[in-house]
Each structure stands twice: as C-alpha cells, then as structure tokens.
Design a protein around this motif. Structure first.
Motif, short mmCIF file in Angstrom:
data_model
loop_
_atom_site.label_atom_id
_atom_site.label_comp_id
_atom_site.label_asym_id
_atom_site.label_seq_id
_atom_site.Cartn_x
_atom_site.Cartn_y
_atom_site.Cartn_z
N LEU A 115 -52.06 -35.04 -10.49
CA LEU A 115 -51.23 -35.56 -11.60
C LEU A 115 -49.75 -35.28 -11.32
CD1 LEU A 115 -53.40 -34.52 -14.67
CD2 LEU A 115 -52.70 -36.85 -14.13
N ILE A 116 -49.43 -34.04 -11.02
CA ILE A 116 -48.03 -33.65 -10.81
C ILE A 116 -47.45 -34.37 -9.59
CG2 ILE A 116 -46.67 -31.71 -9.91
CD1 ILE A 116 -46.75 -31.81 -12.94
N GLU A 117 -48.20 -34.41 -8.52
CA GLU A 117 -47.68 -35.06 -7.29
C GLU A 117 -47.48 -36.56 -7.50
OE1 GLU A 117 -50.20 -33.82 -4.06
OE2 GLU A 117 -49.74 -31.71 -4.45
N HIS A 317 -57.52 -45.75 -11.13
CA HIS A 317 -56.25 -45.28 -10.59
C HIS A 317 -55.68 -44.18 -11.48
CE1 HIS A 317 -56.42 -49.30 -8.66
NE2 HIS A 317 -55.86 -48.64 -7.67
N LEU A 318 -55.31 -43.07 -10.86
CA LEU A 318 -54.70 -41.98 -11.62
C LEU A 318 -53.19 -42.14 -11.71
CD1 LEU A 318 -55.37 -39.29 -13.06
CD2 LEU A 318 -54.95 -38.13 -10.89
N SER A 319 -52.59 -42.77 -10.69
CA SER A 319 -51.13 -42.91 -10.68
C SER A 319 -50.68 -43.82 -11.82
CB SER A 319 -50.67 -43.52 -9.35
OG SER A 319 -49.36 -44.03 -9.50
N ARG A 402 -45.98 -51.17 -5.27
CA ARG A 402 -46.20 -50.70 -3.90
C ARG A 402 -45.22 -49.59 -3.60
NH1 ARG A 402 -44.23 -52.19 1.62
NH2 ARG A 402 -46.00 -51.73 2.93
N ARG A 403 -45.75 -48.46 -3.14
CA ARG A 403 -44.86 -47.34 -2.82
C ARG A 403 -45.02 -46.95 -1.37
NH1 ARG A 403 -47.13 -47.23 -7.04
NH2 ARG A 403 -48.89 -45.92 -6.50
N GLN A 404 -43.92 -46.45 -0.80
CA GLN A 404 -44.09 -45.94 0.55
C GLN A 404 -44.86 -44.63 0.46
OE1 GLN A 404 -39.93 -45.54 1.74
NE2 GLN A 404 -40.16 -43.33 1.95
N LYS A 405 -45.47 -44.25 1.55
CA LYS A 405 -46.27 -43.03 1.60
C LYS A 405 -45.40 -41.83 1.18
CE LYS A 405 -49.38 -40.81 4.91
NZ LYS A 405 -48.89 -39.46 4.77
N ASP A 406 -45.95 -40.97 0.37
CA ASP A 406 -45.22 -39.78 -0.09
C ASP A 406 -43.87 -40.13 -0.71
OD1 ASP A 406 -47.31 -38.20 0.89
OD2 ASP A 406 -46.43 -38.21 2.90
N ALA A 407 -43.85 -41.21 -1.47
CA ALA A 407 -42.59 -41.66 -2.07
C ALA A 407 -41.98 -40.63 -3.01
CB ALA A 407 -42.82 -42.97 -2.82
N PHE A 419 -42.67 -29.69 -8.50
CA PHE A 419 -43.19 -30.21 -7.23
C PHE A 419 -42.04 -30.55 -6.30
CE2 PHE A 419 -44.29 -34.06 -4.69
CZ PHE A 419 -45.19 -33.45 -3.82
N THR A 420 -42.17 -30.11 -5.04
CA THR A 420 -41.24 -30.51 -3.98
C THR A 420 -42.08 -30.98 -2.81
OG1 THR A 420 -39.80 -28.70 -4.68
CG2 THR A 420 -39.29 -29.76 -2.58
N ALA A 421 -41.84 -32.19 -2.34
CA ALA A 421 -42.60 -32.71 -1.21
C ALA A 421 -42.20 -31.97 0.07
CB ALA A 421 -42.35 -34.20 -1.04
N ARG A 422 -43.17 -31.84 0.94
CA ARG A 422 -42.87 -31.15 2.20
C ARG A 422 -42.10 -32.04 3.14
NH1 ARG A 422 -48.33 -29.87 4.11
NH2 ARG A 422 -49.00 -30.93 2.26
#
Ligand code: GUN
Ligand code: FE
Length: 422
Positions: A115-117, A317-319, A402-407, A419-422
């Motif tokens: 959910l958070i991500e 879909h959860l997003s 449409r989102r890019q990967k790890d948008a 949350f902070t993406a790596r």
C-alpha cells in the motif's frame, strides 16, 4: 521545528475536475502540517533543507476507501463466479485462515508495505471476523505508515462453519477489540457489518447503538449484485429497499461508507444524499465479478459523496492509479450503456475521486490545503518516451494509465516520510 520542503512539479485536485499545477514549485510543511504551495521559496524558509525531485511530479497520495485485507492472498483469483458463489467458494475459506496470527502477520505486513509503496496512505479496510488478526492488521498498517480506519468484520449468519461467529460472540469480540485498539495513533476502528445477509437483526441493532454511543464510523456493502438484492428483500420483507435494512438499525449517516451501490436507483441515491452517506465506487470488482456498472457520473451530478476503492480481491489491482483508470473506463462503459446520454469521468475527475474525495472522509480539505497534514508522493516518469513535450497534466494522465517501473520515489503520510525508493 521540523520543516519539510519538497521541490518539483506540484499537482493537486482542489475541486472535482480541476487540477492545480505549480511547475518547479515548493510544497512546504511545518511539523508535518502543510503551510502552502509556492512558485518560489518564501524568504522565511531560506537555508532550510530542500528535497529536490527535479522535473518529477509531487502529487497528493491516495485514499483507498474499500478493501478487504484478508483477501490479499487471493488477489487475481477466482473471478469466474458471481458474488454469492465467489464469497462461499473462495473468499470465506481464504479469510478463515486469518484465525492464525502468524499467517495474519506475514500477509498483513506485505499488504501494508505494498500500500505505502504504491502511494496509498489512507484506507478504510475490512479485516476478517478475527479480533486478534484485526489487531495485527492495525499494527502492521501503523508500522508501515498507513493511516485510516480498520474494521473487525461482523458476520453471525449465512457464512461457512470455519468463518462465522455466534451473535453473543460477535458482540463480545467487537467490544473487546474496541478496548484493545484504543492506543493506536494513526489507525482507528470502524464498525463493519459485512453486509445485510451476514448479520442478524440483533447484531445489526447492537452495532447501530454502538455507533451512536461511541460516535464510530460504519462501513458495509450496498446493492452490489442483483442476486444479493433479491436475497436482502427476502430477509427484510418490511424494507422497500436495501438501504433501509441499514437505516432501520441506525447504520445510515454521514459517517457511513457504502461500497458498490451499482444498482441503487434514484430513491436509494436520494436516501444517501439526505443522510450524507459516502458511496465507494469499486470499478474493477464490479466488472470482475459481473456485478454491473455503477452510475457514478449520475451520482456526482446529484451531489453525492463518492470516493474510490480497490475492493481487493474482487478488484484485481491494489494501486489506486490503476483503480482510477478503472473508474474512468467504467464511466465510459456506462456512457455507452446509457446510449451516450451520460458523461464519462475525465482524468482530472478520476484523480480527484482517488485523492481529495477519499481524504474528505477523514475530514480533510481538498488538494494541498494549508493546515492539512502532509499526504504526498514524489513520482519519476523521466524514462518513458515522450511523443512531444508533455504538459504536467498529460504526464499525470499517463501515470494513471501507465507508470515507469518504480515510478514512486518517496511517500509522506500524516507528515512523516514513510517510504524512500532505493
Ligand atoms: N459483499 C459481502 N462481502 C463481500 C466481499 O468480501 N466482497 C465484495 N465485493 N462484496 C461483498
Ligand atoms: Fe467489498
């Protein structure tokens, strides 16, 4: 004092159908509370650290006002059945497993992270009927940074032996759960009769009185499927319409959420408007289990409160980006069904429903309103090819579809960076 300053292309939805864009702007919060969106950083913040997301988008985070946490393991399964068979065959056995606290912990931890991500920071979520599992869900949501309401499900009839409680047991467990969840800070209880066929009159009466006594919000399902509606008619011959089975027990007011409302006619919708009930539109689920296409545009035109829900695992879909796209698509299917007499939802309208309309249930003003706690996400779409130099509005539209990967690069919830993406 703690100051958060986010720099980027700031987009918010201050009203249905209106996007407010501040290119290369600053979103500022003090002690987690928004002070404003500024085209240039005000003098008083000079020297404070700025988190610069470059040409990225800074958006409101999303609110999922209807999902079933214990259905997360069956996401994407069992879609070839209509509602009542789907419940008995897939859903109830899946939820029964949440009697096991270790299993609940593992699944709810994963759900909370996803959910958070995905940028969902506010939820109204159904747990299972299990008190302990529900407390575990609340712990995991809170740990991950998700805020909102969680309901221990009440169901004392018409289920399966592995997933049904006695009437006295349901009352006792609900009261005990309310005691045990008092110390959570970011997640709060919401009373949750599963739906009319699942609850005896005695239990509904108890929940209605409890809602009034303790000033608690309420969530349930309404007019999702024609077979379900017929069943409710048989169970409550004294009620002309489904909604009256909630209203007669005090479960119908301005703090009530009703998921689906696919088949609610003008009279049922007027009853929602009069009471201030919020409709939670769950487009993916309505299509997956062939419930129907809810008349969301008409509901909005009538001034009803409408928000969106993923309704996993009826929804697949959860997003909430995907859920927004599904709601827009459903409105177009409905337009065709209505022989082009109703309008569809625009992207700006869909986005408003997923963000501002959802947060309204938590008493928040729409958009990035000064005084609200910071709920936001930073998003990168720089790797996707551009057909032409795109406007910020076009970029948001593409992120919905449409989102890019790890948008999603970072997420803030209730003023905290969670949350902070790596
Ligand atoms: N009605 C009663 N329970 C449920 C459920 O779990 N999902 C959906 N979509 N509808 C319901
Ligand atoms: Fe549901």
């Amino acid at each position: 004092m703690s100051i958060t300053i986010l720099k980027g292309n700031i987009v918010s939805a201050p009203a249905l159908g209106r996007l407010e864009v501040t290119k290369n702007g600053y979103l500022v919060a003090e002690e987690g509370r928004i002070t404003g969106v500024f085209p240039a950083l005000p003098e008083r913040y000079a020297g404070a650290p700025v988190e610069d997301y470059g040409d990225g988008l800074i958006l409101q985070s999303l609110a999922d006002l209807h999902l079933h946490a214990p259905q997360y393991p069956m996401l994407g399964m069992g879609m070839d059945l209509p509602l009542l068979e789907w419940l008995n065959t897939y859903t109830f056995p899946t939820e029964a497993r949440f009697a096991d606290p270790d299993y609940a912990r593992e699944i709810y931890r994963r759900l909370s992270r996803e959910l958070i991500e995905g940028g969902t920071t506010r939820v109204c979520v159904f747990s299972s009927l299990h008190r302990e599992g529900t407390l575990i869900l609340m712990e995991e949501l809170e740990k991950a940074g998700v805020t909102g309401y969680v309901g221990k499900v009440n169901m004392d009839r018409n289920a399966i032996p592995a997933l049904q409680e006695g009437t006295e047991e349901a009352k006792r467990e609900t009261l005990r759960w309310l005691e045990e969840c008092r110390d959570f800070r970011y997640v709060k209880p919401i009373l949750t009769p599963r739906f009319t066929p699942s609850c005896t009159d005695e239990l509904m009466d108890f929940l209605g009185k409890l809602a009034a006594e303790r000033d608690l919000p309420i969530q349930s399902h309404l007019s999702e499927n024609t077979g379900e509606i017929q069943w409710v008619r048989e169970l409550h011959p004294d009620c002309r319409q489904y909604w009256e089975t909630y209203a007669k027990f005090g479960l119908w007011n301005s703090r009530t959420l009703m998921a689906h409302c696919v088949w609610s006619d003008g009279r049922e919708r007027a009853a929602m408007g009069d009471a201030g009930v919020t409709v939670v539109h769950c487009a993916d689920s309505n299509q997956n289990i062939c419930s129907g296409t809810a008349p969301v545009r008409v509901m909005l035109n009538e001034g009803l409160k409408v928000a969106l829900g993923s309704d996993i695992a009826g929804g697949d879909h959860l997003s909430m980006f995907d859920v927004t796209a599904a709601a827009i698509r459903a409105s177009k299917a409905r337009r065709i069904q209505d022989r082009w007499e109703t309008d569809f939802l625009t992207v700006a309208e869909g986005w408003y429903l997923a963000s501002s309309a959802g947060s309204a249930f938590f008493g928040q003003e729409p958009g990035f309103a000064p005084g609200s706690m910071l709920h936001a996400l930073a998003l990168d779409d720089s790797l996707l090819p551009q057909p032409h130099p795109m406007t910020v509005e076009e970029r948001l539209e593409r992120c919905v579809y449409r989102r890019q990967k790890d948008a999603i690069r970072a997420v803030w919830s209730e003023g905290r960076k969670v949350f902070t993406a790596r």
